[in-house]
Write a protein that holds these residues in place. Structure first.
Motif, PDB file in Angstrom:
ATOM      1  N   ARG A 103       7.632  -5.108  58.676  1.00 53.64           N
ATOM      2  CA  ARG A 103       6.478  -5.262  57.784  1.00 53.64           C
ATOM      3  C   ARG A 103       5.945  -3.906  57.310  1.00 53.64           C
ATOM      4  O   ARG A 103       4.763  -3.566  57.489  1.00 53.64           O
ATOM      5  CB  ARG A 103       5.371  -6.077  58.467  1.00 53.64           C
ATOM      6  CG  ARG A 103       4.538  -6.806  57.442  1.00 53.64           C
ATOM      7  CD  ARG A 103       3.635  -7.861  58.027  1.00 53.64           C
ATOM      8  NE  ARG A 103       2.693  -8.289  57.004  1.00 53.64           N
ATOM      9  CZ  ARG A 103       1.380  -8.387  57.205  1.00 53.64           C
ATOM     10  NH1 ARG A 103       0.853  -8.120  58.389  1.00 53.64           N
ATOM     11  NH2 ARG A 103       0.598  -8.777  56.224  1.00 53.64           N
ATOM     12  N   VAL A 104       6.872  -3.158  56.721  1.00 51.10           N
ATOM     13  CA  VAL A 104       6.553  -1.855  56.132  1.00 51.10           C
ATOM     14  C   VAL A 104       6.959  -1.931  54.655  1.00 51.10           C
ATOM     15  O   VAL A 104       8.009  -2.484  54.327  1.00 51.10           O
ATOM     16  CB  VAL A 104       7.350  -0.747  56.872  1.00 51.10           C
ATOM     17  CG1 VAL A 104       7.332   0.562  56.093  1.00 51.10           C
ATOM     18  CG2 VAL A 104       6.810  -0.555  58.282  1.00 51.10           C
ATOM     19  N   LEU A 105       6.120  -1.400  53.777  1.00 47.71           N
ATOM     20  CA  LEU A 105       6.446  -1.451  52.351  1.00 47.71           C
ATOM     21  C   LEU A 105       7.583  -0.480  52.031  1.00 47.71           C
ATOM     22  O   LEU A 105       7.580   0.666  52.498  1.00 47.71           O
ATOM     23  CB  LEU A 105       5.228  -1.068  51.507  1.00 47.71           C
ATOM     24  CG  LEU A 105       3.988  -1.942  51.645  1.00 47.71           C
ATOM     25  CD1 LEU A 105       2.852  -1.380  50.781  1.00 47.71           C
ATOM     26  CD2 LEU A 105       4.291  -3.395  51.264  1.00 47.71           C
ATOM     27  N   LEU A 106       8.540  -0.947  51.242  1.00 46.90           N
ATOM     28  CA  LEU A 106       9.577  -0.062  50.725  1.00 46.90           C
ATOM     29  C   LEU A 106       9.170   0.367  49.315  1.00 46.90           C
ATOM     30  O   LEU A 106       9.097  -0.457  48.406  1.00 46.90           O
ATOM     31  CB  LEU A 106      10.932  -0.781  50.688  1.00 46.90           C
ATOM     32  CG  LEU A 106      12.078   0.033  50.060  1.00 46.90           C
ATOM     33  CD1 LEU A 106      12.382   1.297  50.881  1.00 46.90           C
ATOM     34  CD2 LEU A 106      13.340  -0.817  49.913  1.00 46.90           C
ATOM     35  N   LEU A 107       8.872   1.660  49.163  1.00 43.97           N
ATOM     36  CA  LEU A 107       8.454   2.215  47.871  1.00 43.97           C
ATOM     37  C   LEU A 107       9.557   3.142  47.373  1.00 43.97           C
ATOM     38  O   LEU A 107       9.891   4.130  48.042  1.00 43.97           O
ATOM     39  CB  LEU A 107       7.149   2.996  48.024  1.00 43.97           C
ATOM     40  CG  LEU A 107       5.963   2.224  48.626  1.00 43.97           C
ATOM     41  CD1 LEU A 107       4.768   3.161  48.809  1.00 43.97           C
ATOM     42  CD2 LEU A 107       5.595   1.035  47.747  1.00 43.97           C
ATOM     43  N   VAL A 108      10.148   2.815  46.241  1.00 46.52           N
ATOM     44  CA  VAL A 108      11.282   3.584  45.749  1.00 46.52           C
ATOM     45  C   VAL A 108      10.850   4.436  44.550  1.00 46.52           C
ATOM     46  O   VAL A 108      10.368   3.908  43.553  1.00 46.52           O
ATOM     47  CB  VAL A 108      12.448   2.643  45.388  1.00 46.52           C
ATOM     48  CG1 VAL A 108      13.627   3.452  44.865  1.00 46.52           C
ATOM     49  CG2 VAL A 108      12.879   1.841  46.605  1.00 46.52           C
ATOM     50  N   ASP A 109      11.037   5.747  44.694  1.00 43.88           N
ATOM     51  CA  ASP A 109      10.712   6.682  43.611  1.00 43.88           C
ATOM     52  C   ASP A 109      11.915   6.764  42.675  1.00 43.88           C
ATOM     53  O   ASP A 109      12.903   7.436  42.975  1.00 43.88           O
ATOM     54  CB  ASP A 109      10.357   8.054  44.196  1.00 43.88           C
ATOM     55  CG  ASP A 109       9.965   9.062  43.117  1.00 43.88           C
ATOM     56  OD1 ASP A 109      10.225   8.795  41.921  1.00 43.88           O
ATOM     57  OD2 ASP A 109       9.410  10.117  43.470  1.00 43.88           O
ATOM     58  N   GLU A 110      11.820   6.047  41.550  1.00 41.34           N
ATOM     59  CA  GLU A 110      12.909   6.010  40.555  1.00 41.34           C
ATOM     60  C   GLU A 110      12.523   6.825  39.321  1.00 41.34           C
ATOM     61  O   GLU A 110      13.031   6.577  38.224  1.00 41.34           O
ATOM     62  CB  GLU A 110      13.204   4.556  40.160  1.00 41.34           C
ATOM     63  CG  GLU A 110      13.756   3.714  41.303  1.00 41.34           C
ATOM     64  CD  GLU A 110      15.256   3.461  41.190  1.00 41.34           C
ATOM     65  OE1 GLU A 110      15.930   4.160  40.400  1.00 41.34           O
ATOM     66  OE2 GLU A 110      15.748   2.559  41.901  1.00 41.34           O
TER      67      GLU A 110
END
Ligand SMILES: *Cc1c(COP(=O)(O)O)cnc(C)c1O
Length: 423
Positions: A234-241
């Motif tokens: 339950r951790v957010l996956l934040l992708v820097d695109e």
């Protein structure tokens, strides 16, 4: 009369030559950059002219901000028409260009809501603020106690909070103190992420391919493994695109290569069509619900001029097949570069038209190769003295790339000859 005249100081003479331009910039500008000695005055597609009329191939496209090519006619037309109608309103009112832009962003990312800002680092800050508030409000971490995990070698921008995530001593030196609650793990190692996650971890922020670090491609399946770990814990996956998105790696988003749908995606650079700074944080309802009116904002974010240009920038990617073009031409260019036999090359890697050539740093600096290429009419940049990055506008022609490969080969031969002489 300008205030300069009234102040009794001589007006600055309009400089002309490259040398004069460089001298004036050196004299009046902060020295936070070290540009190559070329003064650009005009651009079209993947070509740039300097003030003396010399022509260069742009193999950099402003760190992928100019993926559509310089002054793309359809984007320029959108810019001019919208500027003549309505440009800036602030978010105190609705405007008639923002809704369609937001809708397209959510459609293309498979996410629910988008928050538009200007520069990339603003969008990263937006993602970090969302993650912290989500960690507190939704996950139940005590307020002020959330933790964000990022990767060694990351580049997410230059604000103080984001600089605090950096592992690069030069980026941090003298700028502290930085916000607490950040932790770094090695890039490409999903087990390290699993070990680093604790009860206070709100999010994992990652680039699918690390650009500034030297076009570092992680092992296959890395992002998918991270996504599974994040979901389970339950951790957010934040992708820097910001750099890898918008077709740069041969997919609209680089995380599509791994079949991953993150909780939040950060877009920027090419989103502005090479004309304006336009960035966005796009996320699930679960994440975006933490923002309520007054929580966060940006005066210029979502202005009608930016929204119109960015929507056209998205449309042009698909209408002109630029994403498939990046995949096909990128594979071709990579294969051609790999045919170069030179003791100076250690590795050639990348995905789509996002390619790094790593030199043997015990023999030459990547900057040496960059300078040789500049003399041959090719603009590139090195990162950390070891990798030359090639990320041309996606509109580039195959023949132009083939010519570029020949020039790289010739530049390396020159450098090898130079080494023999000094040896
Ligand atoms: C360029 C970049 C940023 C910062 O964008 P700015 O518009 O310069 O603030 C953040 N992340 C990545 C991956 C980038 O390449």
């Amino acid at each position: 009369m300008t205030s300069l005249h009234r102040s009794g100081r001589a007006p600055v003479a309009a400089p002309f030559s490259s040398a004069e331009q460089i001298r004036q910039e050196q004299r009046h500008g902060a020295h936070n950059y070290e540009p190559l000695p070329v003064v650009l005055a005009r651009g079209e597609g993947c070509w740039l002219d300097d003030v003396e009329g010399r022509r260069y191939l742009d193999m950099m496209s402003a760190y992928s901000a100019v993926s559509h090519g310089h002054s793309h006619p359809r984007l320029v037309r959108t810019l001019i028409e919208q500027a003549q109608r309505l440009a800036v309103t602030s978010r105190a009112f609705h405007n008639d260009r923002l809704p369609a832009f937001l809708a397209r962003l959510t459609e293309l990312t498979g996410l629910d809501r988008a928050l538009p800002v200007n520069t990339g680092v603003e969008a990263v800050e937006t993602a970090l603020k969302a993650a912290r508030k989500w960690g507190h409000r939704i996950k139940g971490i005590p307020d002020g106690g959330t933790e964000i995990i990022a990767c060694h070698g990351n580049f997410h921008g230059r604000s103080i909070a984001v600089t605090g995530l950096s592992s690069e001593p030069q980026y941090r030196d003298g700028f502290g103190p930085f916000p607490a609650g950040t932790r770094l793990v090695p890039f490409g190692d999903a087990n390290a992420l699993a070990r680093a996650i604790g009860p206070r971890t709100a999010a994992f922020l990652v680039e699918p391919i690390q650009g500034e670090a030297g076009i570092v491609v992680p092992p296959a399946g890395y992002l998918a493994a991270c996504a599974a770990i994040c979901r389970e814990r339950r951790v957010l996956l934040l992708v820097d695109e910001i750099q890898t998105g918008m077709g740069r790696t041969g997919r609209f988003l680089a995380c599509e290569h791994d079949g991953v749908r993150p909780d939040g995606v950060i877009l920027g650079k090419a989103l502005g069509g090479g004309l304006l700074p336009v960035s966005a944080f796009v996320a699930t309802d679960d994440v975006m619900q933490v923002f309520t009116p007054g929580d966060h904002g940006s005066t210029f974010g979502g202005n009608p001029l930016a929204a119109a240009v960015a929507l056209t920038a998205l449309d042009v990617l698909f209408d002109e097949g630029l994403i498939e073009r990046s995949a096909e031409l990128g594979a071709h260019f990579l294969a051609q570069l790999r045919t170069i036999r030179s003791p100076l090359i250690r590795d050639v890697r990348g995905r789509g038209l996002f390619i790094g050539v790593e030199v043997d740093a015990t023999l030459i600096s990547a900057r040496d190769l960059v300078r040789r290429l500049l003399a041959r009419g090719i603009l590139s940049r090195d990162t950390h003295g070891t990798v030359v990055r090639f990320a041309p506008p996606l509109v580039i022609e195959r023949e132009t790339l083939d010519w570029c490969v020949g020039e790289v080969r010739a530049a390396l031969t020159e450098l090898e000859a130079g080494l023999c002489k000094t040896a």
